[in-house]
Design a protein around this motif. Structure first.
Motif, short mmCIF file in Angstrom:
data_model
loop_
_atom_site.label_atom_id
_atom_site.label_comp_id
_atom_site.label_asym_id
_atom_site.label_seq_id
_atom_site.Cartn_x
_atom_site.Cartn_y
_atom_site.Cartn_z
N GLY A 261 76.96 -2.37 50.80
CA GLY A 261 76.91 -1.62 52.04
C GLY A 261 77.36 -0.18 51.87
N ARG A 262 77.47 0.29 50.63
CA ARG A 262 77.89 1.66 50.37
C ARG A 262 76.74 2.62 50.66
N PRO A 263 77.05 3.84 51.11
CA PRO A 263 75.99 4.84 51.35
C PRO A 263 75.20 5.11 50.07
N LYS A 264 73.92 5.34 50.23
CA LYS A 264 73.03 5.64 49.10
C LYS A 264 72.49 7.05 49.26
N LEU A 265 72.65 7.87 48.23
CA LEU A 265 72.09 9.22 48.25
C LEU A 265 70.58 9.12 48.23
N ARG A 266 69.90 9.72 49.22
CA ARG A 266 68.45 9.59 49.34
C ARG A 266 67.71 10.91 49.45
N HIS A 267 68.43 12.03 49.67
CA HIS A 267 67.75 13.27 50.01
C HIS A 267 68.56 14.46 49.53
N LEU A 268 67.90 15.42 48.89
CA LEU A 268 68.50 16.70 48.51
C LEU A 268 67.58 17.80 49.03
N ALA A 269 68.15 18.82 49.64
CA ALA A 269 67.36 19.95 50.15
C ALA A 269 67.91 21.24 49.56
N ILE A 270 67.02 22.00 48.93
CA ILE A 270 67.37 23.25 48.28
C ILE A 270 66.50 24.36 48.88
N VAL A 271 67.12 25.47 49.26
CA VAL A 271 66.38 26.62 49.78
C VAL A 271 66.02 27.51 48.58
N ARG B 297 63.37 30.89 47.18
CA ARG B 297 62.50 32.02 47.54
C ARG B 297 61.09 31.82 47.00
N ASP B 298 60.97 31.36 45.78
CA ASP B 298 59.69 31.30 45.09
C ASP B 298 58.99 29.98 45.36
N ARG B 299 58.48 29.81 46.58
CA ARG B 299 57.76 28.60 46.97
C ARG B 299 56.40 28.98 47.48
N ASP B 300 55.58 28.00 47.72
CA ASP B 300 54.27 28.19 48.33
C ASP B 300 54.48 29.07 49.56
N PRO B 301 53.72 30.15 49.73
CA PRO B 301 53.96 31.06 50.86
C PRO B 301 53.72 30.43 52.22
N ASP B 302 53.01 29.31 52.28
CA ASP B 302 52.70 28.70 53.56
C ASP B 302 53.66 27.59 54.00
N ARG B 303 54.40 27.01 53.06
CA ARG B 303 55.22 25.87 53.45
C ARG B 303 56.24 25.51 52.39
N SER B 304 57.06 24.54 52.74
CA SER B 304 58.02 23.98 51.81
C SER B 304 57.33 22.93 50.95
N CYS B 305 58.03 22.43 49.95
CA CYS B 305 57.47 21.45 49.03
C CYS B 305 58.41 20.24 49.00
N PHE B 306 57.84 19.05 49.09
CA PHE B 306 58.62 17.83 49.09
C PHE B 306 58.19 16.95 47.93
N LEU B 307 59.15 16.50 47.14
CA LEU B 307 58.89 15.67 45.97
C LEU B 307 59.70 14.39 46.10
N SER B 308 59.18 13.29 45.56
CA SER B 308 59.93 12.04 45.61
C SER B 308 59.56 11.15 44.44
N SER C 220 64.37 11.81 47.55
CA SER C 220 63.44 12.91 47.86
C SER C 220 64.13 14.25 47.65
N LEU C 221 63.35 15.20 47.18
CA LEU C 221 63.81 16.56 46.95
C LEU C 221 62.97 17.48 47.82
N ALA C 222 63.62 18.22 48.70
CA ALA C 222 62.94 19.17 49.57
C ALA C 222 63.24 20.57 49.05
N LEU C 223 62.21 21.29 48.65
CA LEU C 223 62.34 22.69 48.26
C LEU C 223 61.89 23.48 49.47
#
Length: 113
Positions: free
Chosen positions: A6-16, A18-29, A34-37
């Motif tokens: 019943g321990r918490p599980k790390l499931r998500h990291l979000a990093i801000v 600059r050098d990303r797709d100019p139209d949107r963020s990028c999500f990888l899993s 999951s990793l949110a850029l």
């Protein structure tokens, strides 16, 4: 929630970044973590780098009570249009983190009666 502890599980990291797709963020899993850029908004005040992380927990109410008892601010309910987690909290160092009882795809639909 996976596992017998019943321990918490790390499931998500979000990093801000600059050098990303100019139209949107990028999500990888890898199917579990999951990793949110997140695209940095040049006019925003959000710093570059780690933004927040998220835990899948068995019971958000119990986890919130434990966090408050440990001296952290009470987790705040997320906006309803944010399907990623139900609550946002801050650790004693000022790092933001999410809590989700349903996982990071949003609340599960109600089962038919």
């Amino acid at each position: 929630m996976d596992g017998p502890t019943g321990r918490p599980k790390l499931r998500h990291l979000a990093i801000v970044a600059r050098d990303r797709d100019p139209d949107r963020s990028c999500f990888l899993s890898d199917g579990y973590l999951s990793l949110a850029l997140i695209k940095h908004q040049l006019d925003g005040e959000t710093p570059i780098g780690m933004n927040h992380f998220g835990f899948h927990v068995e019971d958000t109410a119990v986890t919130s009570e434990a966090l408050v008892a440990a001296g952290t601010p009470k987790p705040a309910e997320r906006f309803t249009n944010r399907p990623f987690a139900e609550y946002r909290a801050m650790d004693p160092e000022g790092n933001w983190f999410d809590l989700s009882e349903h996982g990071f795809g949003g609340p599960r639909p109600s089962s038919p009666a």
